[in-house]
Structures are given as structure tokens and as C-alpha cells.
Enzyme design. Structure first.
Site, PDB file in Angstrom:
ATOM      1  CG  HIS A 143      10.289   0.338  15.714  1.00 31.76           C
ATOM      2  ND1 HIS A 143       9.744   0.480  16.969  1.00 31.76           N
ATOM      3  CD2 HIS A 143      11.458   1.042  15.732  1.00 31.76           C
ATOM      4  CE1 HIS A 143      10.535   1.227  17.718  1.00 31.76           C
ATOM      5  NE2 HIS A 143      11.585   1.585  16.988  1.00 31.76           N
ATOM      6  CG  ASP A 191      -1.199  -0.904  -3.032  1.00 31.62           C
ATOM      7  OD1 ASP A 191      -1.177  -2.144  -3.100  1.00 31.62           O
ATOM      8  OD2 ASP A 191      -0.212  -0.227  -2.663  1.00 31.62           O
ATOM      9  CD  GLN A 235       2.665   2.838   0.654  1.00 33.05           C
ATOM     10  OE1 GLN A 235       1.583   3.063   0.138  1.00 33.05           O
ATOM     11  NE2 GLN A 235       3.520   1.962   0.163  1.00 33.05           N
ATOM     12  CE  LYS A 239      -7.592  16.166 -14.143  1.00 27.57           C
ATOM     13  NZ  LYS A 239      -8.509  16.113 -12.974  1.00 27.57           N
ATOM     14  CG  HIS A 264      -3.587  -2.087   0.828  1.00 32.81           C
ATOM     15  ND1 HIS A 264      -3.128  -3.026   1.727  1.00 32.81           N
ATOM     16  CD2 HIS A 264      -2.670  -2.039  -0.162  1.00 32.81           C
ATOM     17  CE1 HIS A 264      -1.977  -3.520   1.310  1.00 32.81           C
ATOM     18  NE2 HIS A 264      -1.671  -2.947   0.159  1.00 32.81           N
ATOM     19  CG  HIS A 300      -3.918  -6.145  -0.727  1.00 28.85           C
ATOM     20  ND1 HIS A 300      -2.786  -6.765  -0.242  1.00 28.85           N
ATOM     21  CD2 HIS A 300      -3.480  -5.348  -1.744  1.00 28.85           C
ATOM     22  CE1 HIS A 300      -1.733  -6.360  -0.907  1.00 28.85           C
ATOM     23  NE2 HIS A 300      -2.115  -5.511  -1.827  1.00 28.85           N
TER      24      HIS A 300
END
Length: 521
Positions: free
Chosen positions: A291, A122, A63, A30, A125, A149
Site C-alpha cells: 500500500h 522467524d 507481523q 501447552k 526478524h 533474517h
């Protein structure tokens, strides 16, 4: 993308009335139109995994987790990232397969396994990505938890292979056997030391050890997972990136290192590009991932999950959220939508009101207050090993007012973290092998001093932040002042040196009084 219906088996119950029991169509490659890499062609064996509930679940996992609350465009998912990693993994291994001197004997099965590992790395997660891992550590504090994970990713890949009968289907049709399934799982782990307890390493031999460095490189951290998320995250964060992963892949070779082990090496001229890779990592952490507001939101959502679990919130089968990884049926039902489920149940369950109220605070921007940040000097990095409660007690003692001191102990918390080049104190570039200009079969390590006087000499720095759960102005001002005094006493800094570090994205506004706390935006 709709999941392909399963092939009926005599050992399984009959499909419910109205269910589509027709045989599945053969899996074909695909093409996906990706924002970062353009049009990606995904192999049929990968499509068989993509069209499964376990992989489709990645559409419901952000993400960058709570970073979206600071950078509104950073709402991309693990789904698109995983497709990108699979694509880059294929490019990387196919580039190595072209090598003729020395030949690497990379087989079609090796190539498919590397693509599958990139696709599935992943799968395991939890909600809001790394936020779930922080929640588990807090919920099960005191327990020795070996889970990562990656372990869940490998287990979910195995689950898809077994349930869908892929070894008897599309996997088998392309030459994949049971050993290849184990190899894919090992590629996800990255190294024997990161496999689950009791795992027997048997995917590929030492002559193909370099294949383990493509998806999850535990030697120096240079892998296609970073190649994709650096570009993808930077694109959605609108942060410039100077590292060129396409060029690095073009200059990749597999050779023996000085100890005789097979490893991925890069051209000597690419050493500064590799430094740029790790500088990009540092920059993304400094400006976005770490942050101050991202951390405030993450702490609030963790507190919400903890309160929900205390209030009796359970997943499929009555499983606690902090133990979901022990039950894959429960784990696949756990996505970012868990917070919507908590709020919905709280309408009828007063025991979940506390958890729902925290989620409401996040959504209405009544966040925990960031009282200040201290950049820990290199000579004081042993502070990182000190318990957060002890640090908070030391800060609280610097508050003169007894009532405010008591409130700080109850309503404030310490947040410690580091930003590095991926290997803590070590320089990962010096762990990388570079092949010589005049002989690409010979490799060596390149020391920092041989590269540039401007190359960094320190590769890790530590930060300490103080947050206050209450938004009371008097308490927040007291917290900021106490942190300033504690910093002077702890690190021996003078009055003019002891200034709490500004936000990496916003300096203090003109006219703000000394000791007045910066509010989380």
C-alpha cells in the site's frame, strides 16, 4: 508467558540475591487459544523454546510492520504467527507420516524437528519485520551483505539450545541429538544455497528431501509459513481469502518427481486451489503489504533509524542498529520499541532530534506525500535494474521550473517494487508436482493451458512510485506533473494513455484537478 528458570551450572555465576534458583519444572505440552486455528497443543520440546527470552521477544515484533498505520487491526505479532506455523507444520508432517505407499519412514524426531523449525523460523526478524531489512540495506549501501533474517533465526535457536542445555534436558528426553539441532536450522534456511557461507548441509539425506519443503519451500513456495500468514493477515486486514490450506494438507503426499528427487505432491484436482494460494499472495501484496501509505511510513521509519544511527544511537554494548545481527546480545534487545527508545533519548540528546521528529511526523500523520504511481509495462521491466538516482534525475528534468527541479532532486525519492507469485517471472504452479487420480505414486507437472483459459499468463508486474518528503503543495504538484511527463516519454504512451495509476484501495476523488497530488491518508 514466564520463562522457565534455568538449571544452575557450576560454570555460571551464582544467581543474584532474591533470584529464583529452584530447579525448573519438567516441560509439558501447552494449549494456546489462537484466533485463527482455535486451540493449539504445543509439544513440550517447543514449549522449552517458547519459554525463552528469544522467543518472547516476538511479542514485541509486529507481523506486518508499518501496515498497521493503514489497517488498524493489523497489529498481530510474530509470536502468534510462529505458534500457528509450528501447529500447521505438525499437521503437515504428521499427515505425510501416515503415508504407506510408498512408506516415508518419518521418525518421531523428524516430526519434532519440523515443528521446531516452524516455531523458530522467524526468531531473527528485526523491528517492524521487513522494515529492518530495508534499513540495513540503506545503512550499509555498497557492502556485500550475505545476511538474511533466517540466518539470525537459526543462530538464535542454537543460542537457546546451548544456553538452556536442552540437549541434556527436554530435547534429549525426547530423542533429539546434535544432528537434529542442525536439521532444524537447515529447515529454517530451506535450501543449501540459502545457508550461511561455509555451512555443511548434513541434517537429513536425499530420501527425506521433501521435509525441507514444509516450512520454507524453495522449490515452489508452497509451505506452512504462507498457509498461516495468509489466513492470519487476511483475518486482521479484513480481506477475503479463497485458498483452503486445510484441504491442501489433506491431499499432500511425498513422491519422486520426474528427475527422481523426493518432493511434496498434491492431488491433480487441487491445482486450482494452488492457483488460489498464489492469487491470495498477489492480492495481499496489492491491497495491503505494498500500500502506498505503508511504503511512506516504512520510508520515514527507515529515515528515522538512519538519522538515529548518525546521531550516535546505539544498542546494548555500543552496537550500531545496522550491525545488530553481528552481536546476538544486541540483536535480542532490538524490537519495535526501538522507536520509543529513540524518542526517549532525544529529550536529553539533541543529536537525536532529527530522528525523533520523523517519528513524531508518523504519529501525527504528516507523512511523505505519494506523488504518483506508474505500472511499468512488461516491455519496460528493464527499468527495474536502473539506479533510483538516475530515474529521479530523469523525472526531475521533466520539471520546467529550475527551482522546483532542484528541490525535487533533494526532497523526492523513487520507490520501485514488484508484485508476483513468489518466483518473479516464473509460474510456481508449474514447478509443483501433482499426483495422478488413478495412481498416486506417479506425479507430473501441469501446464497453465491444461488448467483454464482464465489462469494468469503473467506472474510478475513492476511498479514505480514517486514520494516527496516535503508536504509543500507546489512541490508535490510539480512532482506529479513531472512523473506524468516522464511516463509518456519513457514508455511512449499518448496523452490519454499516460495516467498515473490510482491507489488499489481508493480512486481519485471527483473534482480533483489534473496534476494535483493525492495526499497520503
Amino acid at each position: 508467558m514466564a520463562r522457565q528458570p534455568k538449571r544452575a551450572k557450576t560454570s555460571e555465576p551464582e544467581p543474584a540475591a532474591g533470584a529464583d534458583a529452584t530447579p525448573p519444572r519438567p516441560h509439558k505440552p501447552k494449549i494456546f487459544n489462537d484466533a485463527i486455528h482455535g486451540h493449539l497443543e504445543i509439544h513440550a520440546v517447543c514449549v522449552a523454546v517458547v519459554d525463552s527470552p528469544e522467543f518472547q521477544r516476538l511479542r514485541k515484533l509486529k507481523q506486518l510492520g508499518p501496515t498497521e498505520y493503514v489497517f488498524p487491526a493489523a497489529g498481530h505479532t510474530r509470536f502468534s504467527h510462529s505458534l500457528g506455523v509450528s501447529f500447521l507444520a505438525g499437521q503437515f508432517v504428521e499427515r505425510l507420516a501416515e503415508q504407506r505407499n510408498p512408506p516415508l519412514n518419518i521418525t518421531p524426531s523428524d516430526i519434532l524437528c519440523v515443528k521446531l523449525a516452524g516455531l523458530c523460523h522467524d526468531l531473527g526478524h528485526g523491528p517492524l519485520s521487513h522494515t529492518y531489512e530495508a534499513f540495513v540495506k540503506r545503512a550499509r549501501k555498497g557492502e556485500k551483505i550475505a545476511w538474511q533474517h533466517e540466518h539470525a533465526s537459526a543462530a538464535l535457536f542454537r543460542r537457546v539450545v546451548d544456553r538452556e542445555g536442552l540437549l541434556d534436558g527436554v530435547f534429549g528426553a525426547h530423542g533429539l541429538v546434535e544432528q537434529d539441532v542442525k536439521f532444524v536450522q537447515e529447515l529454517i534456511f530451506g535450501a543449501p544455497g540459502d545457508a550461511p557461507p561455509g555451512w555443511v548441509w548434513a541434517g537429513r539425506g536425499a530420501d527425506k528431501a521433501f521435509l525441507y519443503e514444509i516450512v520454507a519451500n524453495h522449490r515452489n513456495g508452497i509451505d506452512v509459513d504462507k498457509f498461516d500468514y495468509f489466513r492470519r493477515d487476511a483475518y486482521h486486514l479484513n480481506i477475503p481469502v479463497s485458498f483452503d490450506c486445510d484441504r491442501l494438507i489433506m491431499h499432500a503426499r511425498a513422491i519422486r518427481d520426474p528427475a527422481g528427487a523426493w518432493t511434496v505432491a498434491y492431488a491433480e484436482k487441487e491445482v486450482w486451489n494452488v492457483y488460489e494460494l498464489f492469487r491470495t499472495r498477489f492480492n495481499l501484496h496489492k491491497r495491503a503489504y505494498q500500500h502506498r501509505v505503508t511504503h511512506a511510513v516504512e520510508s520515514m521509519l527507515c529515515d528515522s533509524l538512519l538519522a538515529a544511527e548518525r546521531g550516535g544511537f546505539r544498542l546494548r554494548g555500543g552496537v550500531k542498529p545496522s550491525r545488530a545481527m553481528e552481536d546476538l546480545d544486541a540483536y535480542v534487545s532490538l524490537t519495535d520499541f526501538v522507536f520509543d527508545a529513540i524518542k526517549a533519548q532525544a529529550f536529553n540528546d539533541p543529536k537525536l532530534k532529527e530522528a525523533a521528529a520523523l517519528i513524531d511526523r508518523v504519529e501525527t500523520r504528516r507523512l511523505y506525500v505519494h506523488a504518483g504511481e506508474v505500472v511499468v509495462p512488461a516491455r519496460g521491466h528493464e527499468l527495474v535494474a536502473t539506479d533510483d538516482t538516475d530515474i529521479l534525475e530523469g523525472i526531475a528534468r521533466c520539471c520546467d521550473d529550475a527551482a522546483l527541479r532542484a528541490r525535487l532532486r533533494e526532497e523526492a525519492f523513487v520507490d520501485k517494487f514488484s508484485i508476483n507469485f513468489g518466483m518473479k517471472l516464473r509460474n510456481p504452479v508449474e514447478e509443483t508436482i501433482f499426483y495422478l487420480r488413478n495412481d498416486d505414486a506417479i506425479g507430473r507437472q501441469i501446464k497453465r493451458e491444461q488448467v483454464s483459459c482464465f489462469a494468469p499468463s503473467q506472474f510478475c508486474e513492476w511498479y514505480l512510485r514517486l514520494y516527496v518528503r516535503s508536504r509543500d503543495d507546489e512541490l508535490c504538484a510539480a512532482a506529479t506533473l513531472a512523473l506524468t511527463i516522464w511516463e509518456r516519454q519513457t514508455f511512449g504512451r499518448g496523452e490519454h494513455d499516460a495516467t498515473i495509476a490510482p491507489s488499489p484501495t481508493r480512486a481519485a476523488a471527483p473534482g480533483v484537478r489534473a496534476g494535483q497530488p493525492p495526499r497520503a491518508a
